[in-house]
Design an enzyme around this catalytic site. Structure first.
Site, PDB file in Angstrom:
ATOM      1  N   GLU A  93      28.776  71.311  60.493  1.00  0.00           N
ATOM      2  CA  GLU A  93      27.905  70.549  59.950  1.00  0.00           C
ATOM      3  C   GLU A  93      26.725  70.635  60.147  1.00  0.00           C
ATOM      4  O   GLU A  93      25.755  69.790  61.105  1.00  0.00           O
ATOM      5  CB  GLU A  93      28.492  69.247  59.622  1.00  0.00           C
ATOM      6  CG  GLU A  93      30.039  68.710  58.958  1.00  0.00           C
ATOM      7  CD  GLU A  93      31.405  67.428  59.358  1.00  0.00           C
ATOM      8  OE1 GLU A  93      31.660  67.341  58.105  1.00  0.00           O
ATOM      9  OE2 GLU A  93      31.358  67.609  60.527  1.00  0.00           O
ATOM     10  N   CYS A 334      25.946  59.350  62.596  1.00  0.00           N
ATOM     11  CA  CYS A 334      25.524  60.116  64.190  1.00  0.00           C
ATOM     12  C   CYS A 334      26.161  60.102  65.207  1.00  0.00           C
ATOM     13  O   CYS A 334      27.113  58.637  64.911  1.00  0.00           O
ATOM     14  CB  CYS A 334      24.185  59.248  64.507  1.00  0.00           C
ATOM     15  SG  CYS A 334      22.640  58.943  63.750  1.00  0.00           S
TER      16      CYS A 334
HETATM   17  N1  SAH Z   1      22.132  66.490  71.784  1.00  0.00           N
HETATM   18  C1  SAH Z   1      21.367  65.356  71.052  1.00  0.00           C
HETATM   19  C2  SAH Z   1      21.496  65.686  69.573  1.00  0.00           C
HETATM   20  C3  SAH Z   1      22.716  64.254  69.712  1.00  0.00           C
HETATM   21  S1  SAH Z   1      23.304  63.871  68.023  1.00  0.00           S
HETATM   22  C4  SAH Z   1      20.994  64.257  71.843  1.00  0.00           C
HETATM   23  O1  SAH Z   1      21.450  63.683  73.076  1.00  0.00           O
HETATM   24  O2  SAH Z   1      19.963  63.771  71.498  1.00  0.00           O
HETATM   25  C5  SAH Z   1      21.549  62.375  67.902  1.00  0.00           C
HETATM   26  C6  SAH Z   1      21.545  60.923  68.813  1.00  0.00           C
HETATM   27  O3  SAH Z   1      22.980  60.318  67.905  1.00  0.00           O
HETATM   28  C7  SAH Z   1      21.675  60.802  69.634  1.00  0.00           C
HETATM   29  O4  SAH Z   1      20.486  60.124  70.346  1.00  0.00           O
HETATM   30  C8  SAH Z   1      22.710  60.450  70.232  1.00  0.00           C
HETATM   31  O5  SAH Z   1      23.590  60.186  71.764  1.00  0.00           O
HETATM   32  C9  SAH Z   1      23.643  60.010  69.493  1.00  0.00           C
HETATM   33  N2  SAH Z   1      25.222  59.842  68.668  1.00  0.00           N
HETATM   34  C10 SAH Z   1      25.662  60.071  69.540  1.00  0.00           C
HETATM   35  N3  SAH Z   1      26.956  59.228  68.871  1.00  0.00           N
HETATM   36  C11 SAH Z   1      26.647  57.863  68.530  1.00  0.00           C
HETATM   37  C12 SAH Z   1      27.624  57.493  68.054  1.00  0.00           C
HETATM   38  N4  SAH Z   1      28.799  57.479  68.156  1.00  0.00           N
HETATM   39  N5  SAH Z   1      26.813  56.128  67.213  1.00  0.00           N
HETATM   40  C13 SAH Z   1      25.190  56.156  67.858  1.00  0.00           C
HETATM   41  N6  SAH Z   1      24.647  57.216  68.155  1.00  0.00           N
HETATM   42  C14 SAH Z   1      25.359  58.613  68.414  1.00  0.00           C
END
Ligand code: SAH
Length: 359
Positions: A93, A334
């Site tokens: 996505e 996110c």
């Molecule tokens: N692998 C990368 C990109 C992840 S997505 C990383 O770990 O940074 C981007 C952000 O969204 C990251 O900071 C991740 O930890 C956060 N994230 C993931 N799941 C989430 C959720 N359920 N609620 C809020 N933020 C979340």
């Protein structure tokens, strides 16, 4: 024989391929422009090439297709979500977000993810495979083509860990910012990592100008480990040193991301410890109130306590914002992105970002 995906070649490699076929080098310039500027999806449309050359290209290469399996348009704000089906049936996505300063696309870097963060839907089901350079580029190309609007900003924050697909990710950054390609400024690109220390350090030395966002999520080693298994592999002090090194080498200020999980990492102690970590650093803190994931028991703090958390940090001298939620009516949040296959039911992810790509 499997045809090679021509979109994954950078300009120099394409030139080698094309001159290797006995063609003049200016042909590679024309082909690169069709692929990476005019964003064409087939060889037949490359009308300034001879019919014979187009047929040869068709015989030896492919332009990997991505089918739009679903396209959702938010009514809440100018956000659109795309579910792409890759050639092997994997789904990824991407999200288009329109801001006053331009259009930003949030892309995925892997199909699935093996980092296992406890609150993230992308972790469920593990890693399927790395995305190719072409598949990362095409998320942007297709969205620009479908929307008819120029994309000026990129956040690599969809499914996957970009630094776990290091070589393809770095090549993607170089190609998407190449003057022969879309020429998107590296300063308008942000990549988020869970903190893979050796690759953060490698990235610092690539000579790139992108912003690095670090998923912090815990105010000390023990709390971070509770939410992020990868923290067990890399000590917080080492992760922070790698952040400092990135800043020192690139001059690019680090963005720290902190997903607020009610009762877990939003306590007074966390404010104190976070302040200790961040006050001495030239950085920005982006709070993301947790987007709940079905399979997990974590809760989102209410708006008031999230604001209170932010205000207290601000008082302590921390440069902090709460990430604005985008596309809430189309599940635009996110960490809600999950690996899906055609026909499988599941929710989809979106990505929200204002402050990070605004940096
Ligand atoms: N692998 C990368 C990109 C992840 S997505 C990383 O770990 O940074 C981007 C952000 O969204 C990251 O900071 C991740 O930890 C956060 N994230 C993931 N799941 C989430 C959720 N359920 N609620 C809020 N933020 C979340």
């Amino acid at each position: 024989m499997d045809r090679k995906d021509i979109c994954s070649y950078d300009y120099r490699e394409l030139e080698d391929e094309i001159t290797g076929m006995g063609e003049k080098s200016f042909r590679s310039r024309q082909i690169y422009e069709w692929l990476h500027v005019k964003l064409i999806g087939d060889f037949a449309g490359m009308t300034n090439l001879s019919r014979q050359l187009r047929d040869r290209l068709e015989g030896e290469y492919k332009i990997a297709g991505m089918r739009v399996a679903e396209h959702q348009i938010s009514k809440a704000d100018p956000t659109e979500k795309f579910l792409f089906e890759l050639e092997d049936g994997n789904m990824i996505e991407s999200v288009l977000m329109r801001y006053t300063y331009g259009n930003s696309v949030c892309i995925s870097s892997q199909a699935g993810c093996r980092m296992g963060c406890r609150f993230c839907a992308s972790a469920i089901g593990g890693l399927k495979r790395n995305l190719t350079v072409s598949e990362m580029l095409r998320q942007i190309y297709q969205i620009q083509t479908i929307s008819g609007e120029r994309i000026s900003n990129i956040v690599v924050m969809g499914t996957g860990e970009p630094l776990d697909n290091y070589d393809n990710f770095v090549k993607f950054v170089r190609m998407v910012s190449d003057e022969y390609g879309l020429n998107i400024s590296q300063r308008n690109i942000t990549a988020s990592t869970c903190g893979i220390v050796p690759n953060m350090r490698r990235l610092a030395s690539e000579g790139l100008q992108i912003t690095l966002a670090l998923s912090l999520h815990g105010s000390n080693q023990e709390k971070r480990e509770r939410l992020m298994p990868v923290a067990g592999q890399y000590e917080l002090t080492d992760v922070l040193e790698a952040c400092d090194y990135y800043f020192q080498e690139t001059g690019r200020r680090i963005t720290f991301e902190y997903s607020l999980v009610s009762g877990v990492n939003d306590q007074p102690d966390d404010i104190r410890e976070l302040t200790g970590i961040l006050r001495k650093r030239n950085c920005h803190l982006n709070l993301i109130p947790l987007n709940p994931v079905r399979e997990r028991d974590y809760r989102k703090p209410d708006r008031e306590s999230a604001l209170d958390f932010k205000n207290k940090l601000e008082k302590n001298g921390i440069n902090v914002t709460i990430r604005r939620e985008r596309g809430s009516d189309i599940d635009g949040a996110c960490g809600q992105l999950r690996r899906r296959y055609a026909g499988e039911n599941g929710r989809k992810q979106g990505e929200t970002d204002e402050d990070i790509c605004n940096d």
